[in-house]
Design an enzyme around this catalytic site. Sequence first.
Site, PDB file in Angstrom:
ATOM      1  N   GLU A 225       0.867  -1.179   0.000  1.00  0.00           N
ATOM      2  CA  GLU A 225       0.000   0.000   0.000  1.00  0.00           C
ATOM      3  C   GLU A 225       0.903   1.228   0.000  1.00  0.00           C
ATOM      4  O   GLU A 225       1.505   1.568   1.015  1.00  0.00           O
ATOM      5  CB  GLU A 225      -0.917  -0.016   1.226  1.00  0.00           C
ATOM      6  CG  GLU A 225      -1.868  -1.199   1.280  1.00  0.00           C
ATOM      7  CD  GLU A 225      -2.903  -1.181   0.157  1.00  0.00           C
ATOM      8  OE1 GLU A 225      -3.096  -0.114  -0.460  1.00  0.00           O
ATOM      9  OE2 GLU A 225      -3.512  -2.223  -0.109  1.00  0.00           O
ATOM     10  N   CYS A 259      -1.618   9.559   2.169  1.00  0.00           N
ATOM     11  CA  CYS A 259      -1.198   8.972   0.899  1.00  0.00           C
ATOM     12  C   CYS A 259      -2.173   9.273  -0.231  1.00  0.00           C
ATOM     13  O   CYS A 259      -1.813   9.219  -1.395  1.00  0.00           O
ATOM     14  CB  CYS A 259      -1.020   7.463   1.046  1.00  0.00           C
ATOM     15  SG  CYS A 259      -2.502   6.578   1.579  1.00  0.00           S
TER      16      CYS A 259
END
Length: 537
Positions: A225, A259
């Site tokens: 991720e 993110c």
Amino acid sequence: MAVDSKILPFEATSLEDIARVAVEARAAYASQKTKNIEWRLVQLRKLYWGITDYTPKFLDALKQDIGKPSTEALLGEISYLLSDLHLSLKKLKTWVKDDTDLDYPLTFAPLKPRIRKEPLGTVLIIGPYNYPLMLNIAPLIGAISAGCTAVIKPSESAPATAMVMKEVVEKYLDPGSFHVVNGTVPETTALLNEKWDKIFYTGNPTVARIIAKKAAETLTPVTLELGGRNPAFVSKAANLALAARRLLWGKTNNAGQVCMSHNYVCVEQEVVDDFIKFLNASYNDFFPQGPKASPDYGSIINERQFDRLKNMLDTTSGKIVMGGETDKSELFIAPTAVLVDSIDDPMMTNESFGPIWSIYPVDDVEEAIKVMNKVDPTPLSLMTFGSKSENEQGNSQPRHIGRATINDAYMHGAVSTLPFGGVGESGTGAYHGRASFDCFTHRRTVVATPNWLDKLLRVRYAPYSPAELKQYLWMNSHRPDFDRSGKQVRGLGYWLWIVLGLGGPTAKGALLRWLAVLAAGYAYFTQSHHHLTRFLS
């Protein structure tokens, strides 16, 4: 439950203990106790109360590590995890059931094919610093749900949260099955030298490559991720005030250390000035006394990240049109927008992962898409503000986007039940909700061949019979529903299947089994007749 409010000093796990922890976790999985569904539910319930009981301590730790305001910590970490746990507790007994509504040839219906959900085994979870609680515990929820044992390695950049997390895991969860290992590079290296059944990593592409390379040595599957230089697009058809407000929120939340947050915003040329005015209006609305004096704005995690972000601002050729204030002594960088005129500007070529971003003027959505594809072909997120057709075009035409939000900043990440994951440089695999269970689950195909079916399977045994092969191929043949030009032709069978579909999978399954029995009976009869004829002759 009474909880000591004191946060222990950060302490690295010894290398000897790391080896012991890995052995214990593997032994716990080998004991088969994690296969028990009720055991998993008990662990999830205990984890729920662990997070609930330790919420005040986690809030203090998150404030200490990253300056995270309590509201952001409750919304983005604590509440998110409790919601994820609630879903897993509610749905786990359904998730673990065998899948039987499958597509397979009619002749295999007597085998009753099914997909069984098996845990992968013992897994390693390596987490980041920006959401140091949620991004470690959310994968753990999936691992527990799937029946795995797990070792968590939190980021050393968020040491207070790491120590509180270790306390919760050791106090609430099964001591042999779940562990927290703290440390820096040596401890992480020692963990990677152990054999795992899966590695789950959240962080940056540089470290991800190291982990993936190490995992490849033992053919260990990985979920990565990551992030990316995420784009946003604002057209002249958008509600500019709302777009500015929502995008500014996306870069002030967690001081932009998200993110999914935008790295740059492509804005149609004729509304750039108005968009900047609305940005500054929202800035003043969010922080009447300025962000530095606000209790609702966080800080940069450490000096290394501060210097990286400050260097982007110092080397840009663009013009700062909002914010710009910095203070290294307090790890403070104000939300900052920079108007640039080149996609080669440092503000465009570097991933900010902080409260700074660039504004890049474009003529239209087509140019915006070209910019997106060139700057970063595989970012984690896309955010679009415009007309319905522009939003749809912006969603579909960039080459590869992990996920997208229309008319807001990364709200696709706010729904804890939906899959979260990137593509290409922004990651591989997905989790959250059902996807977390799937992430740590092996889907095992299982069939059971009944004894009576051997007559139908005679074709596979030597000596081979051309007549039986012909019959078998006829029974398993498929008449194409398309002509030689590729045009689909829908006959009676298609419409019969549609009608059966109205009755749901049960009706289809019953028909398949009935027809399979008929086919098997027919095969048995014809083969017996064939052998009898040969005997009589």
